[in-house]
Design an enzyme around this catalytic site. Sequence first.
Site, PDB file in Angstrom:
ATOM      1  N   GLN A   1       0.849  -1.188   0.000  1.00 51.60           N
ATOM      2  CA  GLN A   1       0.000   0.000   0.000  1.00 51.60           C
ATOM      3  C   GLN A   1       0.885   1.237   0.000  1.00 51.60           C
ATOM      4  O   GLN A   1       1.742   1.396   0.877  1.00 51.60           O
ATOM      5  CB  GLN A   1      -0.904  -0.004   1.232  1.00 51.60           C
ATOM      6  CG  GLN A   1      -1.779   1.219   1.369  1.00 51.60           C
ATOM      7  CD  GLN A   1      -2.478   1.249   2.714  1.00 51.60           C
ATOM      8  OE1 GLN A   1      -2.381   0.315   3.494  1.00 51.60           O
ATOM      9  NE2 GLN A   1      -3.178   2.330   3.007  1.00 51.60           N
TER      10      GLN A   1
ATOM     11  N   SER B   1       1.184   6.812   2.370  1.00 55.64           N
ATOM     12  CA  SER B   1       1.921   7.778   3.181  1.00 55.64           C
ATOM     13  C   SER B   1       3.136   8.333   2.448  1.00 55.64           C
ATOM     14  O   SER B   1       3.785   7.643   1.658  1.00 55.64           O
ATOM     15  CB  SER B   1       2.386   7.121   4.490  1.00 55.64           C
ATOM     16  OG  SER B   1       1.296   6.773   5.292  1.00 55.64           O
TER      17      SER B   1
ATOM     18  N   SER C   1       5.028  -1.368   3.878  1.00 53.02           N
ATOM     19  CA  SER C   1       5.308  -2.755   4.263  1.00 53.02           C
ATOM     20  C   SER C   1       5.367  -3.658   3.038  1.00 53.02           C
ATOM     21  O   SER C   1       4.540  -3.547   2.129  1.00 53.02           O
ATOM     22  CB  SER C   1       4.221  -3.273   5.213  1.00 53.02           C
ATOM     23  OG  SER C   1       4.150  -2.495   6.379  1.00 53.02           O
TER      24      SER C   1
ATOM     25  N   GLU D   1      -8.623  -1.794   5.670  1.00 52.03           N
ATOM     26  CA  GLU D   1      -7.369  -1.930   6.410  1.00 52.03           C
ATOM     27  C   GLU D   1      -7.644  -2.009   7.900  1.00 52.03           C
ATOM     28  O   GLU D   1      -7.077  -2.855   8.595  1.00 52.03           O
ATOM     29  CB  GLU D   1      -6.464  -0.738   6.111  1.00 52.03           C
ATOM     30  CG  GLU D   1      -5.149  -0.763   6.875  1.00 52.03           C
ATOM     31  CD  GLU D   1      -4.276   0.433   6.557  1.00 52.03           C
ATOM     32  OE1 GLU D   1      -3.036   0.279   6.566  1.00 52.03           O
ATOM     33  OE2 GLU D   1      -4.825   1.527   6.311  1.00 52.03           O
TER      34      GLU D   1
ATOM     35  N   GLU E   1      -4.740   8.238  17.366  1.00 51.31           N
ATOM     36  CA  GLU E   1      -5.370   9.554  17.386  1.00 51.31           C
ATOM     37  C   GLU E   1      -6.323   9.717  16.201  1.00 51.31           C
ATOM     38  O   GLU E   1      -7.434  10.246  16.341  1.00 51.31           O
ATOM     39  CB  GLU E   1      -4.296  10.646  17.350  1.00 51.31           C
ATOM     40  CG  GLU E   1      -3.453  10.741  18.618  1.00 51.31           C
ATOM     41  CD  GLU E   1      -2.385   9.662  18.714  1.00 51.31           C
ATOM     42  OE1 GLU E   1      -1.766   9.538  19.781  1.00 51.31           O
ATOM     43  OE2 GLU E   1      -2.155   8.944  17.716  1.00 51.31           O
TER      44      GLU E   1
END
Length: 407
Positions: A114, A117, A149, A232, A376
Amino acid sequence: MAEISEDQLRQKARDLLSEVDPAEATQYEFRGAQFDRGLSRVDFPEGKGGLGLSPKAQTVVDEELRKGSRYWHDLNVNPIGIGMGAPTVLAHGTEEMHHRLLRPLYTGEEIWCQMFSEPGAGSDVAGLASRAELDGDEWVVNGQKVWTSLAHRSRWGMLVARTDPDAPKHRGLTYFVLDMTLPGVEVRPLYQITGEAEFNEIFLNEVRIPDSMRLGERGQGWNVAITTLMNERVALGGGVPERGSGLIGILVSAWERLRDEADGRDPASCQVLRDRVVRLWTEAEVLRLTNWRARTLSSAGTPGPEGSVGKAVSAELNQRIYECLIDVMGSEAMLFPQGYPMSRPDQSGSASYRDPSPVKGFLRSRANTIEGGTSEVMRNILGERVLGLPKDPGVDKNTPWSEIPRN
C-alpha cells in the site's frame, strides 16, 4: 447464487480437503483450488473467489479447513493484498482487473503493498504530493512514498497520486494499481527497532502506468482510498481468534510457568502480575466478542467507520499484553537472542504473536498504534463519524492544493 445452508458450506470445505490434500499440495495449489471453489472470500461474487454469501459464512469455511493438516492464514500469505487490495479491486476495478489480479493475490503468488503515506503527508493522506500526469494512454508518476510494508517483495502496489494540483486536496487525487517491476520504481529499506526492515521507502522516477490500471475515475482517488482504509482497519483489528488463543494465550502460559516455579519473587509482586494477566485476558475476550458481533452484523461491501474500534483497541491492547509478558519474563526479557540482523523479512508483521520471541514481539508492537492509522486518527474517526461529534476546523478543505502553504 441462492443461499446455502451451513451444512452445505461445510461439505464444500470438506470436499476441497478430500480432493486437494493440504499435506501434499503447495500453498499456491491449495489456495488456488479454494479460490476456484468460491471458498476464499465467500462474500465475493461467483467466479471471483466467492459464492455471494454473507461475510460471516467465511468463519464456517475456515473452521473446517483448520481441521486439515495444514492451514495458510490470510495474514501470513498476503496480508495487504487480501485484506485491502482485493476488496478495493472488486469494488472499483474492471472485469479485466478482477480476472487478472484476484486469484494470484489470494494464493500469494503476487504480493501487494500500500503506497499512501509520504514524508510530508503521513496522517494527512489527502495532502500527498506525488504527481501523476497523463501522457497519451499512460500516466507519468514522480514522487516518494514511505512506511511501505513488504514493498521489497511486492508485485503490485496500491498507489494514490495527485493528478490535479489546482483542485482541493481531496478532489485532485487518482488511484492506480502499480506494477512494482516497472522502470523507475526504487525500493529502499527502513530498519526498525527489531533490526529488520519490514518497512520501506519508495522513489518513483518517471514511472509510466497504463491508464487501464487506474482504479475509479480520474480525480476520485480519495473515494477509492476510503475503501482501502476502511478494509485496512478491519483487517488489522477485526480478527476473531479462538477464545484464549494468540498472544493472550502466550501470556497466560508464561504466567502459569512463573506461578509453578519458585524463582524467589516476592509473593505480593506475583499477585499484582496475576491481577494484570486476568484483567488483560478479560479485555482480550471482550475485544474478541466485539469483533465477532461486528462480523456477524456486517454485510457485503465497504466496511464502515466501526472498523476503527477494533483497530484502535487491538493495537493498544496488544502493546499492554506484550508489556505484561515482558514483566512476567523478568530478567530473561533483557536479552534479545536474535540480535539485530539488519535483514529484510519475508512477511509483514514477522514479530507478531506467531513469532517465537516475545522480546522481538514487544519491540515490534510499538508500531501497532501508528501503522494502519494512528490511534489519534482512529479516535477522530469514531468521534466524528460514529458519535457525531463536531469535526476539527478544516481551514484548507476548499483551498486548491497548490495554494496550501507547505514547509
